[in-house]
Design an enzyme around this catalytic site. Structure first.
Site, PDB file in Angstrom:
ATOM      1  N   THR A   1      70.364  34.294 -30.269  1.00 12.71           N
ATOM      2  CA  THR A   1      70.004  33.057 -30.956  1.00 12.71           C
ATOM      3  C   THR A   1      70.730  31.900 -30.269  1.00 12.71           C
ATOM      4  OG1 THR A   1      71.878  32.895 -32.477  1.00 12.71           O
ATOM      5  CG2 THR A   1      70.106  34.400 -33.099  1.00 12.71           C
TER       6      THR A   1
ATOM      7  N   ALA B   1      72.481  32.956 -16.779  1.00 10.73           N
ATOM      8  CA  ALA B   1      71.425  33.887 -17.232  1.00 10.73           C
ATOM      9  C   ALA B   1      71.607  35.280 -16.616  1.00 10.73           C
ATOM     10  CB  ALA B   1      70.038  33.320 -16.936  1.00 10.73           C
TER      11      ALA B   1
ATOM     12  N   ASP C   1      76.252  21.416 -22.521  1.00 12.61           N
ATOM     13  CA  ASP C   1      75.896  22.806 -22.252  1.00 12.61           C
ATOM     14  C   ASP C   1      76.679  23.322 -21.036  1.00 12.61           C
ATOM     15  OD1 ASP C   1      74.241  25.023 -23.086  1.00 12.61           O
ATOM     16  OD2 ASP C   1      73.266  24.819 -21.133  1.00 12.61           O
TER      17      ASP C   1
ATOM     18  N   LYS D   1      79.709  26.320 -20.768  1.00 13.55           N
ATOM     19  CA  LYS D   1      79.772  27.390 -19.752  1.00 13.55           C
ATOM     20  C   LYS D   1      81.122  27.344 -19.033  1.00 13.55           C
ATOM     21  CE  LYS D   1      74.793  27.276 -19.101  1.00 13.55           C
ATOM     22  NZ  LYS D   1      73.679  26.846 -18.271  1.00 13.55           N
TER      23      LYS D   1
HETATM   24  N1  LIG Z   1      66.056  30.763 -22.135  1.00 11.28           N
HETATM   25  C1  LIG Z   1      66.941  30.796 -21.132  1.00 11.28           C
HETATM   26  O1  LIG Z   1      66.612  30.597 -19.954  1.00 11.28           O
HETATM   27  C2  LIG Z   1      68.382  31.093 -21.433  1.00 11.28           C
HETATM   28  C3  LIG Z   1      69.274  31.343 -20.366  1.00 11.28           C
HETATM   29  C4  LIG Z   1      70.610  31.688 -20.658  1.00 11.28           C
HETATM   30  C5  LIG Z   1      71.034  31.730 -21.975  1.00 11.28           C
HETATM   31  N2  LIG Z   1      70.147  31.428 -22.984  1.00 11.28           N
HETATM   32  C6  LIG Z   1      70.624  31.453 -24.357  1.00 11.28           C
HETATM   33  O2  LIG Z   1      69.901  32.437 -25.087  1.00 11.28           O
HETATM   34  C7  LIG Z   1      69.764  32.021 -26.437  1.00 11.28           C
HETATM   35  C8  LIG Z   1      68.280  32.059 -26.807  1.00 11.28           C
HETATM   36  O3  LIG Z   1      67.579  31.155 -25.984  1.00 11.28           O
HETATM   37  P1  LIG Z   1      66.032  30.889 -26.246  1.00 11.28           P
HETATM   38  O4  LIG Z   1      65.591  29.966 -25.185  1.00 11.28           O
HETATM   39  O5  LIG Z   1      65.317  32.192 -26.442  1.00 11.28           O
HETATM   40  O6  LIG Z   1      66.142  30.127 -27.659  1.00 11.28           O
HETATM   41  P2  LIG Z   1      65.032  29.918 -28.767  1.00 11.28           P
HETATM   42  O7  LIG Z   1      63.681  29.894 -28.126  1.00 11.28           O
HETATM   43  O8  LIG Z   1      65.510  28.776 -29.579  1.00 11.28           O
HETATM   44  O9  LIG Z   1      65.064  31.269 -29.647  1.00 11.28           O
HETATM   45  C9  LIG Z   1      66.123  31.537 -30.480  1.00 11.28           C
HETATM   46  C10 LIG Z   1      65.710  32.619 -31.477  1.00 11.28           C
HETATM   47  O10 LIG Z   1      66.822  32.849 -32.353  1.00 11.28           O
HETATM   48  C11 LIG Z   1      66.358  32.854 -33.697  1.00 11.28           C
HETATM   49  N3  LIG Z   1      67.445  32.415 -34.579  1.00 11.28           N
HETATM   50  C12 LIG Z   1      67.984  31.175 -34.671  1.00 11.28           C
HETATM   51  N4  LIG Z   1      68.979  31.172 -35.583  1.00 11.28           N
HETATM   52  C13 LIG Z   1      69.063  32.431 -36.061  1.00 11.28           C
HETATM   53  C14 LIG Z   1      69.901  33.077 -37.009  1.00 11.28           C
HETATM   54  N5  LIG Z   1      70.862  32.402 -37.650  1.00 11.28           N
HETATM   55  N6  LIG Z   1      69.731  34.393 -37.245  1.00 11.28           N
HETATM   56  C15 LIG Z   1      68.753  35.096 -36.602  1.00 11.28           C
HETATM   57  N7  LIG Z   1      67.935  34.548 -35.680  1.00 11.28           N
HETATM   58  C16 LIG Z   1      68.086  33.230 -35.418  1.00 11.28           C
HETATM   59  C17 LIG Z   1      65.185  31.904 -33.709  1.00 11.28           C
HETATM   60  O11 LIG Z   1      64.392  32.180 -34.827  1.00 11.28           O
HETATM   61  P3  LIG Z   1      63.063  31.348 -35.199  1.00 11.28           P
HETATM   62  O12 LIG Z   1      62.000  31.908 -34.290  1.00 11.28           O
HETATM   63  O13 LIG Z   1      62.854  31.673 -36.646  1.00 11.28           O
HETATM   64  O14 LIG Z   1      63.376  29.910 -34.947  1.00 11.28           O
HETATM   65  C18 LIG Z   1      64.529  32.220 -32.366  1.00 11.28           C
HETATM   66  O15 LIG Z   1      63.662  33.325 -32.506  1.00 11.28           O
HETATM   67  C19 LIG Z   1      70.386  30.616 -26.533  1.00 11.28           C
HETATM   68  O16 LIG Z   1      71.686  30.730 -27.036  1.00 11.28           O
HETATM   69  C20 LIG Z   1      70.393  30.140 -25.090  1.00 11.28           C
HETATM   70  O17 LIG Z   1      71.430  29.210 -24.821  1.00 11.28           O
HETATM   71  C21 LIG Z   1      68.834  31.147 -22.743  1.00 11.28           C
END
Ligand SMILES: NC(=O)c1ccc[n+]([C@@H]2O[C@H](COP(=O)([O-])OP(=O)(O)OC[C@H]3O[C@@H](n4cnc5c(N)ncnc54)[C@H](OP(=O)(O)O)[C@@H]3O)[C@@H](O)[C@H]2O)c1
Length: 362
Positions: A98, A151, A218, A222
């Site tokens: 999340t 990532a 952000d 990191k």
């Molecule tokens: N995407 C990337 O390239 C990338 C790279 C490195 C790190 N990250 C990290 O990975 C994490 C996820 O990224 P993302 O892009 O997938 O984010 P995202 O699209 O915002 O997805 C986050 C997910 O977490 C769920 N969520 C939020 N709060 C929650 C809670 N309290 N309990 C349970 N589930 C919860 C959300 O639910 P809903 O669907 O109900 O809103 C959503 O499904 C972030 O912390 C981000 O910084 C991402």
């Protein structure tokens, strides 16, 4: 990624991965014996259609889990699962992918109850030391967090190998943001700052409010994760951060902010051309040293490997006792769902195989 690889993982490592529960911000689906691949696919399909897990028939409430106890939110439901006897399960892992700021207590509880924890979410690691302590203390043995920086790039694994083998990290620097790397690339091509930010937003490289990326926070998170991984006692507030926009633009709405971007074009044009006149290029750089963490603009020489970075690629450079004159460098894409999932999967497998070995020795 995990479903696709599951047979290969079982063949090569002997580990059989199963999802006990899946959660989003509104609901949770739990199966004590593990969800079938079909059930997981169904949940992913429902999410892709914009449905929340609390709308699915298989959704479980905290009240059901606690056998009559009053219901709570997803975190309460997760908390209930943590305490359950799960006889079919040798190694139990809680994976936080999340972006929530409030999962630290649940994660600490999981560690306390013997679960392993894997994070892509940076927030639990960058809270005040007091709250983050249970997690920081479990680094390596019971907690993995590769995807939080770069990532799928092996940033944390490399650092851990350096530290475990007795090397001494003197300085880490690099470009930790694909979004800001993309902006540097556009600015260098002569594109105005305003157009560059709008292009990054339209390509989905920024958050809905682009200031979340342009604040530099952000990157600061990191940098703090790397500093804390090196054992430094530091808070997020100790990181010196240079945002990409002036403080007076903080009070604008997101739309007003996007409409005012032209006001920054002149300053960025001057900065880029001044750097060019000195034979340098501008990069948004994070720097982690002994007792100092900084993120902000830096002019780098054209011969510097940092100057060669193209578009959204990330770079992390380790200057250590062994790699003093010629630092160890990692370069590659530092974002994207598949690469992030691969980083998370690597952590899951590593932690699971270590825990399974310990389990076998008991
Ligand atoms: N995407 C990337 O390239 C990338 C790279 C490195 C790190 N990250 C990290 O990975 C994490 C996820 O990224 P993302 O892009 O997938 O984010 P995202 O699209 O915002 O997805 C986050 C997910 O977490 C769920 N969520 C939020 N709060 C929650 C809670 N309290 N309990 C349970 N589930 C919860 C959300 O639910 P809903 O669907 O109900 O809103 C959503 O499904 C972030 O912390 C981000 O910084 C991402």
């Amino acid at each position: 990624v995990i479903l696709e690889q599951s047979l290969e993982i079982e063949r090569s490592s002997g580990l059989k991965l199963a999802y006990l529960a899946l959660a989003d911000s509104r609901g949770l689906v739990f199966a004590p014996g593990g969800l079938t691949d079909g059930e997981v696919m169904g949940i992913l399909a429902a999410k892709a259609q914009g449905r929340s897990l609390d709308r699915l028939p298989a959704h479980v409430t905290a009240a059901q889990l606690a056998q009559g106890k009053a219901g709570g939110g997803v975190q309460d439901e997760m908390g209930e699962i943590l305490t359950r006897q799960l006889p079919t399960c040798d190694v139990r892992l809680l994976v936080d992918v999340t972006a929530a700021e409030s999962t630290d207590e649940l994660l600490a509880r999981a560690l306390h109850l013997g679960w392993g924890v894997v994070l892509a979410n940076k927030h639990p690691l960058v809270g005040c030391t007091e709250r983050a302590r249970p997690l920081l203390d479990a680094r390596g043995r019971r907690l993995r967090y590769e995807a939080t920086v770069g990532a799928g790039l092996p940033v944390i694994a490399t650092l851990q190998t350096l530290l475990d083998s007795g090397d001494e990290v003197q300085h880490i620097d690099g470009c930790f943001s694909g979004t800001l790397g993309f902006l540097c690339h556009c600015l260098e091509r002569g594109q105005p700052f305003s157009t560059s930010v709008r292009e990054a937003k339209s390509l989905g490289y920024t958050e809905p409010d682009a200031r979340q990326d342009l604040s530099g926070m952000d990157v600061a998170r990191k940098a703090l994760i790397l500093a804390r991984s090196c054992g430094q006692d530091m808070e997020l507030g100790d990181v010196e951060v240079e945002p990409l926009f002036p403080a007076e633009m903080r009070s604008l709405t997101a739309a007003q902010f996007m409409d005012s971007l032209e006001s920054l074009d002149g300053a960025y044009r001057d900065r880029i051309s001044a750097a060019r006149d000195r034979g340098r290029v501008l990069r948004y750089v994070a720097s982690v040293e002994d007792d100092r963490c900084r993120v902000g603009w830096r002019e780098v020489e054209r011969e510097d490997i940092m100057a060669a970075l193209q578009g959204p690629d990330n770079m992390v450079r380790y200057h250590t006792r062994r790699y003093a004159g010629n630092p160890l460098v990692l370069i590659g894409p530092g974002a994207g769902p598949e690469r992030t999932a691969a980083g998370v999967l690597a952590d899951i497998l590593d932690l699971a195989s270590h825990s399974a070995m310990e389990f076998g020795q008991e």
